[in-house]
Design an enzyme around this catalytic site. Sequence first.
Site, short mmCIF file in Angstrom:
data_model
loop_
_atom_site.label_atom_id
_atom_site.label_comp_id
_atom_site.label_asym_id
_atom_site.label_seq_id
_atom_site.Cartn_x
_atom_site.Cartn_y
_atom_site.Cartn_z
N CYS A 454 0.83 -1.21 0.00
CA CYS A 454 0.00 0.00 0.00
C CYS A 454 0.87 1.26 0.00
CB CYS A 454 -0.95 0.00 1.20
SG CYS A 454 -0.13 -0.23 2.78
N HIS A 827 -0.97 0.94 7.59
CA HIS A 827 -1.55 0.96 6.25
C HIS A 827 -1.45 2.37 5.68
CE1 HIS A 827 -4.12 -0.08 2.90
NE2 HIS A 827 -4.99 0.84 3.24
#
Length: 996
Positions: A454, A827
């Site tokens: 990510c 994330h």
Amino acid sequence: MDKILEAVVMSSYPNNVKQGLVRRVIEAAKQPMDSEQCWSMLELSTKLYLTGDTKYKREIGKEVLEVYGHYHPEEFEEFFNVRFLLSLLQEGYGPLGKRSHYVLDYIQLGLQFVLESPSANSIFSLLRIEVLRKVCERPSPKQCAKISRLLTQHPQCIPTGKHQLLFCQQLIRCIGQFQCVSEGEEEIMEFLEQVNKVSGLLQRIWRTQTSAILPSLKELFTIISSTEEQEAPSNALASVVQFVPLELMDGVIRNLTNDDSITDVQMMMAIGRMIDWVSWPLGKNIDKWIIALLKGLAAVKKFSILIEVTLSKIEKVFSKLLYPIVREGALSVLQYMLLSFQHSHEAFHLLLPHIPRLVASLKKEDSNSATSSLEQLAELIHCMFFRFSGFPDLYEPVLEAVKALPIPNEDRIKHLLGQNAWTSQKNELACFYPRLASKSETGKIGLINLGNTCYMNSIIQSLFMASDFRHSVLNLTEGNSQPLMTKLQWLFAFLEHSQRPAISPESFLSASWPPWFTPGAQQDCSEYLKYLLDRLHEEEKTGKRIYQKLKESSLMSQAVEHHYLNKTLIEKMFGGKMMTKIRCLKCLNVSSREEAFTDLSLAFPPSDRNVCGSTSVLPVEEIGPQFIEAPENAGQLMGSPWIQRKAPMASDRAAPSMLVETLGFQEPGEAANPVRGNHVGVDAAKDPLSTFGEQACAPKDSRSVPDLINYFLSPERLTAENKYHCEKCASLQDAEKVAELTEGPHYLILTLLRFSFDPRTMKRKKILDNVSIPVVLKLPILVAPEETEEVCQHGKDGAVPGSGFMTVVYDLCSVVVHSGISSESGHYYCYSRECTDTGPHGQPQDGVPKPASDKQLDFEIQWYLFNDTRVSFSSFESVSNITSFFPKDTAYVLFYRQRPGRQSCLLHEALAEAGRLHGEPSLHKDLMEAISKDNILFLQEQEKEARNRAAYISALPKSPLWWRDLDRDKDDDSSSGGCSPAAGGGGSGSFHGLVF
């Protein structure tokens, strides 16, 4: 007098006669009387109120209590004491004991007369403990409602601190056990009112104590996800969810769906019970929470849960369309369940036997609600027909039922199917059944997460949304001897033109992978960005030079033209220059060095350092020359030797010589805020020091991006172990170092240095401070004196006469957010928008770009949220508030785009000429063919899926019990309303009696 009153009340006289006698007693009670008589009357009225077997007796008791509370407050306070109340709450009253139903009503009645008494605080403290104890005993809905009324009227009695959180959790536990024991309409209405009263108390507490919301929701989830409960929790829990602020939804769902401690069985149980909540009447936003959790499960690829829940619950949801009171929410949930279940026809086919009967029922109802629902249902059915063709025998009865209803066009059908798909990846449901995938409603394409990638996806999407850079990359010629740039060009081209909803960046990842990165592990996106830009820059320098020929202009000298033509694309787009100067504080000799940068790494000031208020700041207009003459007396040096200051420097770093300004986001109709407002001139305030000091300040106890830039640009003392080796003095000396920006990049990249190494834990820790992000940023750029004069003479904005600085304006275009507490975990996702030289609706005039107004940039340019494969519409409010709601989600890397101005006009004109203001770039032949082939392959995959559908037909399960709702004779008006077997017990029941 008490004996007289008791005799009257207990007599057999008619009530009107009794009432007259009671009136006399009450009037007499308003006169002065001794304490003993008052006590006797209070005991009698208490007895009548708590043990009276008729409503009349309780009313008499209430009237007498109120009279004595008003006219004999001292005696009432003495009677209504803590010990007496504790006895009532724990043991009850009289022969009924704990079975006395009116104790809470009695306390609520008496409290109003002791609010100002010395014993009030003791009573409140007692009640805070006792209401918590009561709730832990799981009282009935009626008693819970009485507790709620008491606490709503007297919020001083609501438990505080940790007890308040426990109270909220236990109250939710109570609601989870509520049952409506009767199916009569009046009883159901009373039950609903009681539930709303209790959930309304939770809303009141949450409004004043928002920190209690998330723990309360965690308790709610624990209840509905439990696999040990023998009896399903009450559907009344739906009333709790309606009061949770919708802005918390995304974070709550993300945390739930990413919580590894929640098993699939628990999650399946929870979402199944939430879907049952569509039976709950008068609830708000319940359908939104159900759909959000379904989408959250799809986002984390919990397809087995989604399939199981959909197949087991979709018929029950469909049956609720019969009842107007819950129809709207049920229809929303049904639409998402059907439109998202695209890998198989099974869910839709479960409904086929029941659709004609429901359509007939809605037509017979002939109401606005029924008509609207019929049209939406018909649209849904035609979407399913389109998606799962090839079953004429099954569809014929359904088609006959809806033939008179409007038919949506194909674009509308594709749009509905595209925006509701569970996943954008063809192979993710291969073990279940292939599905139709379509782009998100935004028209943007996501990137597949290849295993903790990510960090790369967020950076690629941010670079892609930097439209000037994207167009330059897409316009690169074939055979440019830049293998990494070529791979980036292919990736950008697929993001622009692919028909797939998300693509895999695997090829680019392998080519751009820093060799020290660990495969499969989370990495620092800023580190990756620096490496990527450096690789692209070095590749172009050493390979074939790539540049866009600038438009010949009389304004551009050959030296300037040579300067731009010899820059790499990375330098043109992201390159800036910075002058670092070090001045020896002994000999005042200055050494300087100019260096290029592609991003500014902004450190956080020490916690004891107030960037805004600890230093003095001169107005821009009053800043003098950068260098000052050496003072005759060394003692004249106060603070920084760089500029003359009005106050001595009090910390290790001084204020920057020119202040970074910000134009913050402002709601329409909101008063201008001096902290975030437009540029403040000299005449704006009598005290220019305080004016500009406030302007750079973020709100108290928080930082802003300008704060960090000002800290970065402020002079730094080099002393002690950091002394500077002065060549002139030939020794280590105290010195002062200052950085000044001499060339602003086209795209300014700011990295907030949130990660620092903790020697105690031997790990990198994260600074979680909230940093406010301005949508428009004004940056001071040091220019030569002749440039300043030229700018001033031409009337250009931003030049400050005599200061050596000019202001360059930047617009925010991307924010990369890190969610987590460590750089090695968490994330990344990003918010982005496309900033151009023209407003969204404006066109260039005479070939000259028209700068977009602040209003257009703030309110009209659409923001998007890129989260791996998911792309959705967003807003600047979401960007601004993300850390407020979720402290671990913090802005990390920011992209700003420079507005056209003196320093950047040549580049802006070149970009406008080359791309004709961002016209469609022309791709070279090989790239166009590759995209075309992949799009054809994608269509072939869909066609293959359609041909193989028949092989996946499974036997339809038998209609579950809740289909008695559809099988029941609709003409039977004698059927009683109810929530059978109980309104809160998880049964569907009939709401015919609740149709308003």
